[in-house]
Design an enzyme around this catalytic site. Structure first.
Site, short mmCIF file in Angstrom:
data_model
loop_
_atom_site.label_atom_id
_atom_site.label_comp_id
_atom_site.label_asym_id
_atom_site.label_seq_id
_atom_site.Cartn_x
_atom_site.Cartn_y
_atom_site.Cartn_z
N GLN A 44 -9.89 6.55 -9.40
CA GLN A 44 -8.66 6.92 -8.78
C GLN A 44 -7.31 6.80 -9.92
OE1 GLN A 44 -7.77 8.05 -5.79
NE2 GLN A 44 -5.45 7.45 -6.12
N GLU A 45 -7.41 5.85 -10.73
CA GLU A 45 -6.37 5.65 -11.57
C GLU A 45 -6.16 6.99 -12.46
OE1 GLU A 45 -3.77 3.74 -11.67
OE2 GLU A 45 -4.52 2.18 -10.41
N SER A 46 -7.36 7.18 -13.09
CA SER A 46 -7.40 8.25 -14.41
C SER A 46 -8.67 9.26 -14.31
CB SER A 46 -7.59 7.50 -15.52
OG SER A 46 -8.84 6.90 -15.65
#
Length: 371
Positions: A234-236
């Site tokens: 989700q972050e990267s």
């Protein structure tokens, strides 16, 4: 398994409701018609639940009812049942079986106080059991969120106070919007279908590169490595060189200050980023240790995204409304209701619901499980 028979002194129906944290029968005029009524005079399951201080529910594991996340359970059906047990102030014992037929047999034999199934009404009536909709007939809400609208709660007797209080609890949830919010959080359509092919390709290509780091770090902090991987995606999208316009970097997209506080000297180093992200997430979990799992995970994720100070402010507002600030449905409902006017809330809702979806996808997709 315990027997459904009771022993010792019994609480009266009146005295039982006096000890509830709120009146389950506040909407007693909203009773769903039962599909069949068994006229037998067997011992009521209500008596068993009250005297043993335990509600035993059986279900088949599926995307609408329950998902096993390590030692913890979550899912639309599970959370609805869990909230019902909380409203009765009793412990929930939740059991899963391989098929709906077995679940119905457990109810017939008294091994479970009730079942949560997607069995046809014909199958339920054939067993001389009674059922009502787990959404109080709000089938569109479930369908809109990709959930099975045929989900029913099944009881042995329609005249059992347990089945009557349960139907009132569900319809109360329909009226106050909690079922809509719960279905929204467990939305199976939160990620569009055409995106899953891209997501699966990404995970298949990148997850093997960092799986060892995720597993090692998860063991260190007693976390589920699949959850860490879902956060990283989700972050990267699991890209170690990722940089956002606000300056966060790396697989776990740490701010410079958070990285320093977590002992990370190079945010684009995958091992350091995963280590720092896990340490920070573990600290967020510790802040909410008074909240039971799986809710604690969701609180920690929102805090990871927004910061714990922002979560505390929302909790104060929820408390001022006379609601429990430590109940995930209440926190999620607040974020969801106000996301149109607050970009941070909108981002937090997307953040936690997508991580939940990625987590379930990683743990249930054979090609990814066996990487």
């Amino acid at each position: 398994m315990h027997s459904s028979s009771t022993s010792g002194s019994r609480l009266s129906l009146h005295s039982f409701f006096n000890r509830l944290p709120f009146k389950v029968l506040a909407f007693s005029t909203v009773l769903l018609p039962f599909h069949s009524i068994n006229a037998g005079k067997a011992v009521h399951q209500f008596d068993s639940v009250v005297n043993q201080n335990k509600l035993t529910v059986v279900s088949v594991e599926n995307p609408t009812t329950v998902f096993k996340d390590g030692q913890h359970l979550h899912g639309f059906g599970y959370d609805l049942v869990r909230n019902y047990a909380d409203s009765m102030n009793v412990k929930l014992e939740f059991k899963t079986v391989s098929d709906n037929a077995t679940a119905l047999k457990w109810v017939s034999s008294g091994k479970a106080n009730f079942a949560m199934t997607t069995s046809s009404i014909q199958s339920i009536e054939k067993q001389q059991l009674t059922a009502f909709s787990a959404s109080c007939g709000d089938l569109n809400t479930l369908k809109r969120n990709g959930l099975n609208s045929e989900l029913n709660w099944v009881f042995k007797h329609a005249d059992d106070p347990l089945s009557q209080t349960a139907s009132n609890f569900v319809c109360r949830g329909k009226q106050n919007g909690s079922i809509t919010q719960l279905a929204s959080f467990y939305n199976r359509n939160v990620v569009k279908q055409e995106s899953w092919d891209v997501i699966q390709r990404d995970l298949r290509n990148r997850l093997p590169l960092y799986k060892a780091n995720f597993k090692k770090t998860a063991t260190q902090y007693d976390l589920d490595w699949h959850l860490l991987a879902a956060i990283g995606y989700q972050e990267s999208y699991l890209k170690p060189n990722s940089v956002s316009p606000t300056g966060v970097r790396g697989i776990m997209m740490l701010t410079n200050n958070t990285a320093k506080a977590m002992g990370v000297s190079n945010r684009t180093d995958p091992a350091q980023s995963i280590q720092g992200g896990a340490k920070y997430y573990d600290q967020m979990l510790s802040r909410y240790e008074h909240i039971p799992f799986p809710d604690r995970n969701w609180y920690a994720l929102v805090a990871y995204n927004m910061g714990p100070g922002a979560v505390s402010q929302i909790q104060k507002r929820i408390r001022s409304q006379g609601k429990n600030p430590n109940n995930w449905v209440n926190l999620y409902a607040y974020l969801d209701r106000n996301k149109a006017s607050n970009g941070r809330y909108r981002q937090a809702v997307q953040y936690v619901t997508r991580i939940r979806a990625y987590l379930e996808h990683i743990k249930t997709t054979p090609q990814l499980v066996n990487i």
